[in-house]
Design a protein around this motif. Structure first.
Motif, PDB file in Angstrom:
ATOM      1  N   LYS A  80      20.908   8.972 -31.312  1.00 65.11           N
ATOM      2  CA  LYS A  80      19.725   9.572 -31.934  1.00 65.11           C
ATOM      3  C   LYS A  80      18.624   8.543 -32.163  1.00 65.11           C
ATOM      4  CE  LYS A  80      21.863  11.361 -35.496  1.00 65.11           C
ATOM      5  NZ  LYS A  80      22.051  12.123 -36.746  1.00 65.11           N
ATOM      6  N   SER A  81      18.800   7.336 -31.622  1.00 69.03           N
ATOM      7  CA  SER A  81      17.817   6.250 -31.780  1.00 69.03           C
ATOM      8  C   SER A  81      17.582   5.891 -33.240  1.00 69.03           C
ATOM      9  CB  SER A  81      16.485   6.640 -31.111  1.00 69.03           C
ATOM     10  OG  SER A  81      16.662   6.910 -29.743  1.00 69.03           O
ATOM     11  N   GLY A  82      18.590   6.126 -34.075  1.00 65.71           N
ATOM     12  CA  GLY A  82      18.466   5.800 -35.489  1.00 65.71           C
ATOM     13  C   GLY A  82      17.629   6.782 -36.283  1.00 65.71           C
ATOM     14  N   ILE A  83      17.303   7.934 -35.702  1.00 65.09           N
ATOM     15  CA  ILE A  83      16.491   8.943 -36.388  1.00 65.09           C
ATOM     16  C   ILE A  83      17.400   9.808 -37.260  1.00 65.09           C
ATOM     17  CG2 ILE A  83      14.889  10.869 -36.078  1.00 65.09           C
ATOM     18  CD1 ILE A  83      14.228   9.698 -33.316  1.00 65.09           C
ATOM     19  N   ALA A  84      17.086   9.876 -38.543  1.00 66.63           N
ATOM     20  CA  ALA A  84      17.928  10.626 -39.490  1.00 66.63           C
ATOM     21  C   ALA A  84      17.644  12.116 -39.386  1.00 66.63           C
ATOM     22  CB  ALA A  84      17.694  10.120 -40.912  1.00 66.63           C
ATOM     23  N   THR A  85      18.106  12.716 -38.315  1.00 64.93           N
ATOM     24  CA  THR A  85      17.824  14.131 -38.077  1.00 64.93           C
ATOM     25  C   THR A  85      18.516  15.007 -39.124  1.00 64.93           C
ATOM     26  OG1 THR A  85      19.653  14.203 -36.509  1.00 64.93           O
ATOM     27  CG2 THR A  85      17.465  13.839 -35.633  1.00 64.93           C
ATOM     28  N   ARG A  86      17.889  16.153 -39.417  1.00 57.39           N
ATOM     29  CA  ARG A  86      18.376  17.034 -40.483  1.00 57.39           C
ATOM     30  C   ARG A  86      18.872  18.374 -39.956  1.00 57.39           C
ATOM     31  NH1 ARG A  86      12.779  15.986 -43.833  1.00 57.39           N
ATOM     32  NH2 ARG A  86      13.112  13.762 -44.260  1.00 57.39           N
ATOM     33  N   ASN A  87      18.777  18.589 -38.643  1.00 57.16           N
ATOM     34  CA  ASN A  87      19.199  19.860 -38.056  1.00 57.16           C
ATOM     35  C   ASN A  87      20.707  19.830 -37.838  1.00 57.16           C
ATOM     36  OD1 ASN A  87      19.856  21.621 -35.574  1.00 57.16           O
ATOM     37  ND2 ASN A  87      17.845  22.348 -36.188  1.00 57.16           N
ATOM     38  N   GLY A 109       9.920  17.688 -22.335  1.00 57.83           N
ATOM     39  CA  GLY A 109       9.583  16.882 -23.505  1.00 57.83           C
ATOM     40  C   GLY A 109      10.580  16.961 -24.631  1.00 57.83           C
ATOM     41  N   ALA A 110      11.725  17.636 -24.423  1.00 57.02           N
ATOM     42  CA  ALA A 110      12.720  17.764 -25.497  1.00 57.02           C
ATOM     43  C   ALA A 110      13.554  16.506 -25.661  1.00 57.02           C
ATOM     44  CB  ALA A 110      13.627  18.967 -25.234  1.00 57.02           C
ATOM     45  N   GLY A 111      13.452  15.565 -24.731  1.00 56.39           N
ATOM     46  CA  GLY A 111      14.172  14.297 -24.869  1.00 56.39           C
ATOM     47  C   GLY A 111      15.362  14.148 -23.943  1.00 56.39           C
ATOM     48  N   LYS A 112      15.387  14.882 -22.831  1.00 52.78           N
ATOM     49  CA  LYS A 112      16.530  14.805 -21.911  1.00 52.78           C
ATOM     50  C   LYS A 112      16.668  13.405 -21.314  1.00 52.78           C
ATOM     51  CE  LYS A 112      15.128  18.271 -19.305  1.00 52.78           C
ATOM     52  NZ  LYS A 112      13.931  18.736 -20.041  1.00 52.78           N
ATOM     53  N   SER A 113      15.560  12.847 -20.851  1.00 55.25           N
ATOM     54  CA  SER A 113      15.594  11.516 -20.224  1.00 55.25           C
ATOM     55  C   SER A 113      16.014  10.447 -21.228  1.00 55.25           C
ATOM     56  CB  SER A 113      14.224  11.170 -19.641  1.00 55.25           C
ATOM     57  OG  SER A 113      13.851  12.091 -18.639  1.00 55.25           O
ATOM     58  N   GLN A 114      15.468  10.531 -22.437  1.00 54.56           N
ATOM     59  CA  GLN A 114      15.806   9.540 -23.450  1.00 54.56           C
ATOM     60  C   GLN A 114      17.275   9.620 -23.826  1.00 54.56           C
ATOM     61  OE1 GLN A 114      13.722   9.936 -27.171  1.00 54.56           O
ATOM     62  NE2 GLN A 114      14.365   7.938 -27.920  1.00 54.56           N
ATOM     63  N   LEU A 115      17.807  10.844 -23.962  1.00 51.82           N
ATOM     64  CA  LEU A 115      19.221  11.003 -24.313  1.00 51.82           C
ATOM     65  C   LEU A 115      20.109  10.456 -23.200  1.00 51.82           C
ATOM     66  CD1 LEU A 115      21.450  12.026 -26.150  1.00 51.82           C
ATOM     67  CD2 LEU A 115      21.181  14.296 -25.132  1.00 51.82           C
ATOM     68  N   ALA A 116      19.769  10.739 -21.940  1.00 52.76           N
ATOM     69  CA  ALA A 116      20.561  10.226 -20.822  1.00 52.76           C
ATOM     70  C   ALA A 116      20.582   8.691 -20.833  1.00 52.76           C
ATOM     71  CB  ALA A 116      19.995  10.738 -19.505  1.00 52.76           C
ATOM     72  N   LYS A 117      19.440   8.067 -21.106  1.00 54.73           N
ATOM     73  CA  LYS A 117      19.378   6.600 -21.163  1.00 54.73           C
ATOM     74  C   LYS A 117      20.230   6.069 -22.306  1.00 54.73           C
ATOM     75  CE  LYS A 117      17.862   2.506 -20.009  1.00 54.73           C
ATOM     76  NZ  LYS A 117      16.448   2.126 -20.203  1.00 54.73           N
ATOM     77  N   ARG A 118      20.206   6.740 -23.446  1.00 55.45           N
ATOM     78  CA  ARG A 118      21.009   6.288 -24.590  1.00 55.45           C
ATOM     79  C   ARG A 118      22.502   6.468 -24.322  1.00 55.45           C
ATOM     80  NH1 ARG A 118      18.405   2.910 -27.760  1.00 55.45           N
ATOM     81  NH2 ARG A 118      19.337   3.585 -29.730  1.00 55.45           N
TER      82      ARG A 118
END
Length: 549
Positions: free
Chosen positions: A199-206, A234-243
């Motif tokens: 989650k890249s350190g993001i304190a998600t609440r969902n 833009g939902a973050g698919k590429s970023q999640l795959a990289k993580r």
């Protein structure tokens, strides 16, 4: 020798009558259990005999497994156990390890023993003696015990000092890790670190999103099967795959590189060459051989974003490459091997694409083992504020200096971001662009109300270009005013009141709404009570802030 027998007899006399029986299972040690012969053997530590010489541990039955060729030594050890511990029943089981260093063979024979044994854990305590046997056998025992084919605890013995005699020492190890708080706590910590990393350190609440990320973390570490990530642009698919790749890299499960490609950019004749490579002279203009993206991803991770844009021919070759770990470059006679893990991303409904004949059903079945739906930003509005903080931190890293909101500006922006007017059509790309614009235009490292209002106007025009000039009147005043009051208002008053009502509905308090409505004039007053001015205005129409909020 007489002293040893006396100690064992003393244990029998004081032992409880109704205790569960202790059953030791172990392999004959062809080296450690052999030691010396004749009477000298009683002066040496021999694991299988020594475990039956403990004063505080009574062995009721010893299941001694031995090689067929070691029958004579096994019978000698049996006699010696009966000498030091007459009450111990010894059962000899012969096996034929043709190659005691062959994992598959050793594991298979020991598994057969476990499957054929009549365990009664409610009546007997089972202890697996792993001191003897080859390292291969010890590892196989451990795996069988951990997988509960063998309902036993681990029994480890070791030689003592000379004054301790030939019995040595022993230790019992329970493999139920849930009983060890420190280990369990460390496992939970590692698990949380993995999910926070994704989650890249993001304190998600969902809650739904967090639960999905927790499962992705497990799959990323434990599996090399393909993954399919659905979600809007833009939902973050590429970023999640990289993580996911970086997490697997940290845990040592991938050695190659991360190769990402948007399939929408390689459609047409060049798609085959880009993905699978080509040989020299494969087609006009192919003056040199080309290594394709699949070959580059060997031992690594291949992310194919918008996989639904691939043509049917490319899909067929991709399916073969995923299943067989090899493929043919364009113009090649020999296959190229590439062992990669595939993550596919798409914003399409691939099931519908299959029905329309645009996507291969067999490929969808192959990549659909782990499928995850990334929600858009508008469906995760509770996560807007944490992601806003994340974007500000990223901006600080990129620019080398900090930029932040003042309090009222942040409240204004957050209220708009959470309102129905905020469409977030491009999801996190919209949020990222919005923050970048405000950061760039902010003076003195502070984003103020004017910056926020300009950005809101820009976003509204971007999302609602056809209604940008008339959005203030789109609110139905009849929902708030009686017909008599509404009939007395000029169009000017209706437009003004509609905007005031909209701001009130977007604000958390009358004070916040007042600051937004009087953000210019309040600066010229020595003292201001914006909430009071707002209430006075609303009273003219028989309204209150509480009614509107």
């Amino acid at each position: 020798m007489d002293q040893l027998i006396y100690y064992k007899a003393k244990v029998i006399e004081t032992d409880q009558v109704y205790r569960m029986k202790n059953v030791v299972i172990g392999l004959l040690g062809t080296v450690l259990d052999y030691r010396s012969q004749g009477n000298k053997r009683w002066q040496s530590w021999r694991p299988s005999v020594g475990i039956c010489m403990q004063e505080d541990f009574l062995v009721d039955r010893f299941e001694l497994i031995h090689q067929v060729s070691e029958g004579r030594l096994a019978r000698q050890v049996l006699e010696d156990i009966q000498t030091v511990s007459p009450q111990t029943e010894v059962t000899l089981t012969a096996v034929d390890f043709k190659n005691p260093w062959d994992f598959e063979q050793v594991y298979s024979l020991l598994l057969d023993f476990c499957l054929g044994y009549d365990f009664a854990p409610d009546k007997e305590n089972y202890l697996l003696h792993i001191t003897t046997g080859t390292h291969v056998a010890q590892i196989c025992w451990f795996l069988l015990c951990e997988a509960h084919y063998l309902p036993a605890k681990i029994l480890q013995s070791s030689p003592g000092k000379k004054r301790d005699g030939a019995g040595g020492h022993y230790q019992i190890i329970d493999l139920d890790l849930s009983r060890y708080d420190a280990i369990s706590s460390r496992f939970r910590t590692q698990h949380l670190e993995g999910t926070e990393f994704l989650k890249s350190g993001i304190a998600t609440r969902n809650p739904a999103f967090n639960q999905m990320i927790q499962q992705i973390e497990k799959v990323a570490i434990r599996s090399t099967a393909p993954m399919l990530i659905n979600g809007p642009t833009g939902a973050g698919k590429s970023q999640l795959a990289k993580r996911i790749f970086e997490l697997k890299q940290k845990r040592g499960t991938v050695k190659g590189e991360f190769v990402a490609v948007n399939c929408a950019t390689i459609r047409g004749d060049g798609a085959m060459s880009a993905l699978f490579g080509h040989t020299r002279g494969a087609f006009t203009g192919a003056q040199n051989a080309r290594k394709g993206l699949l070959a580059r991803a060997d031992k690594g991770l291949l992310f194919l974003d918008e996989i639904g844009e691939l043509g049917l021919d490319e899909q067929a070759m991709l399916l073969h490459a995923v299943e067989e770990k090899c493929f043919y470059p364009v113009g090649a006679d020999a296959p190229v091997s590439s062992d990669f893990q595939l993550i596919a991303g798409t914003n399409r409904d691939l099931y519908k694409a299959v029905d329309d004949g645009m996507f291969r059903e067999d490929l969808l079945a192959r990549i659909n083992l782990w499928r995850y739906q990334l929600p858009g930003l508008k469906d995760r509005r509770e996560d807007i504020e944490p992601n806003l903080d994340y974007e500000l931190r990223q901006s600080e890293i990129q620019r080398g200096h900090k930029v932040s909101f003042n309090k009222s500006a942040r409240e204004r922006y957050t209220a708009f971001a959470l309102s129905p007017d905020a469409q977030w059509r491009s999801n996190f790309r919209d949020l990222n662009a919005s923050v970048q614009r405000m950061v760039t235009l902010a003076d003195g490292g502070r984003i103020n109300e004017a910056n926020v209002q300009d950005e809101i106007n820009r976003l509204v025009e971007q999302w609602h270009p056809e209604h940008a000039g008339s959005r203030l009147t789109s609110l139905n005043l009849a929902d708030f005013l009686s017909e008599d009051v509404l009939a007395t208002l000029d169009r000017f008053d209706q437009v003004q009141l509609a905007d005031v009502i909209r701001v009130c509905r977007e604000s958390r308090s009358a004070s916040e709404a007042g600051r937004r409505l009087f953000d210019r004039s309040r600066m010229r007053k020595k003292t201001s009570n914006d909430a009071h001015r707002l209430r006075q205005y609303l009273t003219r129409f028989g309204l209150s802030f509480d009614d509107l909020s």
